[in-house]
Design an enzyme around this catalytic site. Structure first.
Site, PDB file in Angstrom:
ATOM      1  N   GLU B  92      -4.541  -7.437   0.448  1.00  0.00           N
ATOM      2  CA  GLU B  92      -4.613  -7.471  -1.016  1.00  0.00           C
ATOM      3  C   GLU B  92      -5.793  -8.268  -1.551  1.00  0.00           C
ATOM      4  O   GLU B  92      -6.424  -7.857  -2.533  1.00  0.00           O
ATOM      5  CB  GLU B  92      -3.306  -8.020  -1.606  1.00  0.00           C
ATOM      6  N   HIS B 162      11.170  -7.722  -3.770  1.00  0.00           N
ATOM      7  CA  HIS B 162      10.841  -6.422  -4.366  1.00  0.00           C
ATOM      8  C   HIS B 162      11.345  -6.381  -5.795  1.00  0.00           C
ATOM      9  O   HIS B 162      11.724  -5.329  -6.299  1.00  0.00           O
ATOM     10  CB  HIS B 162      11.441  -5.271  -3.562  1.00  0.00           C
TER      11      HIS B 162
HETATM   12  C1  LIG Z   1       1.401  -8.638   1.277  1.00  0.00           C
HETATM   13  C2  LIG Z   1       2.126  -7.347   1.450  1.00  0.00           C
HETATM   14  N1  LIG Z   1       1.528  -6.195   1.069  1.00  0.00           N
HETATM   15  C3  LIG Z   1       2.178  -5.023   1.193  1.00  0.00           C
HETATM   16  C4  LIG Z   1       3.427  -4.971   1.710  1.00  0.00           C
HETATM   17  C5  LIG Z   1       4.155  -3.640   1.804  1.00  0.00           C
HETATM   18  N2  LIG Z   1       4.361  -3.254   3.183  1.00  0.00           N
HETATM   19  C6  LIG Z   1       5.513  -3.535   3.819  1.00  0.00           C
HETATM   20  S1  LIG Z   1       5.487  -3.068   5.412  1.00  0.00           S
HETATM   21  C7  LIG Z   1       3.948  -2.422   5.269  1.00  0.00           C
HETATM   22  C8  LIG Z   1       3.309  -1.784   6.460  1.00  0.00           C
HETATM   23  C9  LIG Z   1       3.164  -2.713   7.595  1.00  0.00           C
HETATM   24  O1  LIG Z   1       2.734  -2.053   8.728  1.00  0.00           O
HETATM   25  P1  LIG Z   1       2.636  -2.752  10.137  1.00  0.00           P
HETATM   26  O2  LIG Z   1       2.008  -4.082  10.033  1.00  0.00           O
HETATM   27  O3  LIG Z   1       2.002  -1.797  11.062  1.00  0.00           O
HETATM   28  O4  LIG Z   1       4.159  -3.005  10.559  1.00  0.00           O
HETATM   29  P2  LIG Z   1       5.317  -1.925  10.821  1.00  0.00           P
HETATM   30  O5  LIG Z   1       5.991  -1.694   9.517  1.00  0.00           O
HETATM   31  O6  LIG Z   1       4.716  -0.719  11.392  1.00  0.00           O
HETATM   32  O7  LIG Z   1       6.273  -2.611  11.747  1.00  0.00           O
HETATM   33  C10 LIG Z   1       3.469  -2.585   3.973  1.00  0.00           C
HETATM   34  C11 LIG Z   1       2.180  -2.107   3.477  1.00  0.00           C
HETATM   35  C12 LIG Z   1       4.027  -6.198   2.097  1.00  0.00           C
HETATM   36  N3  LIG Z   1       5.250  -6.268   2.622  1.00  0.00           N
HETATM   37  N4  LIG Z   1       3.352  -7.356   1.954  1.00  0.00           N
END
Ligand SMILES: Cc1ncc(C[n+]2csc(CCOP(=O)(O)OP(=O)(O)O)c2C)c(N)n1
Ligand SMILES: [Mg+2]
Lengths: 370, 357
Positions: B92, B162
């Site tokens: 972000e 959220h």
């Molecule tokens: C600071 C922040 N930005 C966006 C999100 C929304 N978000 C939650 S999980 C995710 C994807 C994460 O992917 P990854 O690190 O590959 O982990 P996975 O879910 O595949 O285990 C996003 C964008 C968040 N939780 N926190």
């Protein structure tokens, strides 16, 4: 095993000398089945409206949690993400406490105060589920510093505790990851950075989001070993984990481990999972880490079908019990809303009668403030 | 400003049965070519128009390429191509810093932060760079083309991370505008204004209403003015002021109060910075009472600023203390969400105690 920039991605090698004892094999199998069965039950309970908040399941990635955490001591710490139920279970938090937490009940591991993405256990050194991308990594790094300080400055010789931080592939494009690789290497901290590369970050493919998709390479760039391992093979994960944990315990510094894995469900239970190619899903489904381990145990005469069936049954019962327990547990008292905002509740939320204002029936009438 | 609100007197309002406050339905344009749609579709339409009408407009953020987790960016990448509508990695602070640079080069940078809760990693860039770009460079540069969209607020089950309403933080940074729509029609018109406004803007979208709020929205390109509050319901005993999803809750409280003989005037502030003091002031001068309601915790919430300003301006006209019905001073809770929230009953109670003060 050579560590610097070694790529370990061979298929499961069978019929070699057993990589694991019978007892270890059964323990690992049980932990993976526990994780899988627990998560399947979560899906059911979520759809029945028993759970609050966003719920992210771990199906498919069990070999990573089990492979690392089952090698840890109770004093070692684990930091997780929003996909945190199974890490907590592997670390020893009871299925009852995790399920109750998901139900928002008083008997949950955080008294029902957090819910799905917020697993903590002081007793088992679970430092938390961190729902914000990357935020658990620096926290884990700080925890690792404490172990080192206690050992090297306070001369507590038996303090060889390590910290394991779990996070996803998408998270590796966040600055906090890089900041911490630097700090951990700079200060030679007893930490293992475990990337659960399941190839996707919600709807973003790792390959399309990352300039160099080989995450393990970022270790050497910061002066620490980087390892890639097949995250669908618990025995391989264990091998790598042993080495990395040992290194940290011996005071030799951090390691970055990239585990190539896959999640068998959508990103969260609210995700229809329409973006991933069915062929890709099928490819990884065929490499189910539990099935693979089972096959290995049987083929190497480390376990018999009835033994494994007995474990499956025991876990089914354990999960049934956890659901019953969570269901029957009481919701927390209203005062929970105001407790633990500050260390000292006086001056916050406490009325002149010494009770939490929110326990006053008039509290809902709008004009009363905490 | 007062004249604007006067012109709106006598307007009949058209309420949808679902949660969500509708925009007035006697708008001629709406009747001519309005189409019933929900809030995320209205946002989607505004983004289509923004990209269509300005070839130097870009939409980017986490997952926007496939339509975003709330479907607001559906179809944009197909229509305008991947070099104008694209996914960013999960970073972000980087997303917003990048957006500032893009905007400073004379582009319209429309950045999405997936949830308002996740805006904090970018807070530094917003506070220290976006807000001060024009000022610091002596007006040689500006990032006025920057619009940050982020879904905010409760959804009934979102838990700690959220559900938050962080608008007040952004109201404390001179140089940033803050805008929050209450309905699909408002969302489309205000978002287009934000994108085309020559200042950086944080636009918070009430995610509870994405699907639930449905109303007629004109299909064509239109803008609604910023910094103009709207009297959405006339009344004489008390002024109620809010924004975003809270408006529909306040409207329900107005209807209940009416049954008890209390006439409430309801104002949608829409733009929090710079806010339309004149419309609020003229209403409070008329009713003599003010109630402000927002989901964010009461302490340090934007309601506090409004309350202070109105007391300064209308002290001698006030017949009761300004009431604030807001979120509690706690983290956003998991199971006690209904208890935390400024619900209709809490508002009704506060209306009564203010009127009977
Ligand atoms: C600071 C922040 N930005 C966006 C999100 C929304 N978000 C939650 S999980 C995710 C994807 C994460 O992917 P990854 O690190 O590959 O982990 P996975 O879910 O595949 O285990 C996003 C964008 C968040 N939780 N926190
Ligand atoms: Mg991932």
């Amino acid at each position: 095993m050579s560590f610097s920039a070694t790529k370990l991605a061979q298929p499961l090698t069978l019929n070699t000398t057993a990589l694991i004892t019978k007892q270890e094999g059964l323990e690992v199998y049980e932990d993976m089945v526990l994780g899988r069965t627990f998560e399947d039950m979560c899906a059911q309970m979520y759809y029945r409206g028993k759970m609050f908040g966003f719920v992210h399941l771990y199906n498919g990635q069990e070999a990573v949690s089990t492979g690392f955490i089952k090698l840890l001591k109770k004093e070692d710490s684990v930091a997780s993400t929003y996909r945190d139920h199974v890490h907590a279970l592997s670390k020893g938090v009871s299925a009852r406490a995790v399920m109750s937490e998901l139900f928002g009940k008083k008997t949950g591991c955080c008294r029902g105060q957090g819910g799905s993405m917020h697993m903590f256990s002081k007793e088992h050194n679970v430092l938390g589920g961190f729902a914000f991308i990357g935020e658990g990594i620096p926290v884990a790094t700080g925890a690792a510093f404490t172990s080192k300080y206690r050992r090297e400055v306070l001369k507590e010789a038996d303090c060889d505790h390590v910290t394991v931080a779990f996070f996803g592939d998408g998270t590796c494009n966040n600055g906090q990851f890089f900041e911490c690789l630097n700090m951990a290497a700079l200060w030679k901290l007893p930490i293992i950075f475990v990337v659960e590369n399941n190839l996707w970050a919600i709807g973003m493919s790792h390959l399309r989001a990352t300039s160099d998709p080989e995450i393990w390479k970022k270790g050497p760039a910061f002066g620490m070993p980087g390892v890639h391992v097949d995250g669908m093979d618990v025995l391989k994960v264990r091998e790598v984990a042993k080495e990395a944990i040992g290194r940290a315990r011996r005071g030799e510094g951090p390691t970055l481990v990239e585990c190539e894995t896959y999640r068998f469900r959508g990103h969260s239970l609210a995700d229809p999972d329409e973006l991933r190619d069915p062929a890709e899903k099928a490819h990884y489904a065929a490499r189910d880490p539990i099935t693979a381990l089972k096959k290995y145990l049987l083929e190497n005469n480390l376990a018999s079908e009835p033994e494994l069936k007995a474990i499956d049954k025991r876990i089914d019962e354990l999960i049934e019990d956890a659901v019953e327990f969570a269901d029957e547990s009481p919701f927390p008292a209203r005062s929970q809303l105001l407790e633990n905002v500050f260390a000292d509740p006086k001056g916050f939320g406490i009325g002149p009668d010494g009770r939490y204002r929110c326990e006053d029936p008039k509290f809902t009438e709008g004009t009363a403030h905490v | 400003m007062a004249a604007t609100s006067l012109r709106r007197f006598g307007r009949s309002l058209c309420w949808v049965s679902r949660r969500g406050l509708s925009t007035s339905c006697d708008d001629k344009v709406v009747q001519q070519n309005g189409k019933s749609m929900n809030l995320y579709s209205a946002i989607n339409q505004a983004l289509h128009i923004a990209l269509e009408t300005d070839t130097r407009a870009y939409v980017f953020g986490e997952d926007v390429g496939f339509g975003g987790v709330f479907r607001c960016t559906t179809g944009l990448a197909d229509r305008f191509g991947k070099s104008r509508v694209f996914n960013t990695p999960l970073c972000e602070q980087g997303i917003i810093g990048f957006a500032i640079g893009l905007a400073a080069m004379g582009n319209r940078a429309i950045a999405e932060i997936q949830f308002a809760d996740y805006i904090f990693p970018a807070f530094d860039q917003i506070v220290n760079e976006a807000a001060k770009f024009r000022y610091r460079s002596g007006n040689q540069f500006n990032c006025g083309g920057l619009t940050i969209r982020a879904p905010y607020g409760a959804v009934g089950h979102g838990g700690h991370y959220h559900s938050q309403s962080p608008e007040a933080f952004f109201c404390h940074i001179p140089g940033i505008k803050v805008v929050i729509p209450r309905s699909p029609h408002q969302a489309k018109g205000l978002l287009l204004s934000c994108i085309r406004d020559p200042n950086p803007i944080v636009f918070f979208e009430p995610k509870w209403l994405y699907r639930l709020a449905v109303e007629e929205v004109p299909e064509h390109d239109f803008m609604l003015p910023l910094s103009e509050a709207e009297v959405v319901r006339e009344g004489s005993d008390i002024t109620l002021l809010g924004w975003g999803a809270q408006l529909s809750i306040m409207e329900q409280a107005c209807l209940d109060a009416e049954k008890e003989g209390i006439s409430c005037e309801l104002i949608d502030l829409k733009t929090l910075i710079p806010w339309d003091k004149e419309t609020v002031e003229s209403s409070v001068r008329k009713t003599g009472r003010l109630l402000i309601s927002h989901e964010a915790p009461v302490t340090g919430g934007f309601g506090a600023e409004i309350s202070a300003s109105i007391v300064e301006r209308c002290f001698s006209r006030l017949e009761a203390p300004v009431a604030r019905v807001c979120g509690l001073d706690t983290p956003f809770p998991l199971i006690f969400e209904p208890f935390y929230m400024p619900t209709k009953n809490k508002i009704l109670d506060a209306i009564k105690s203010t009127v009977n003060y």
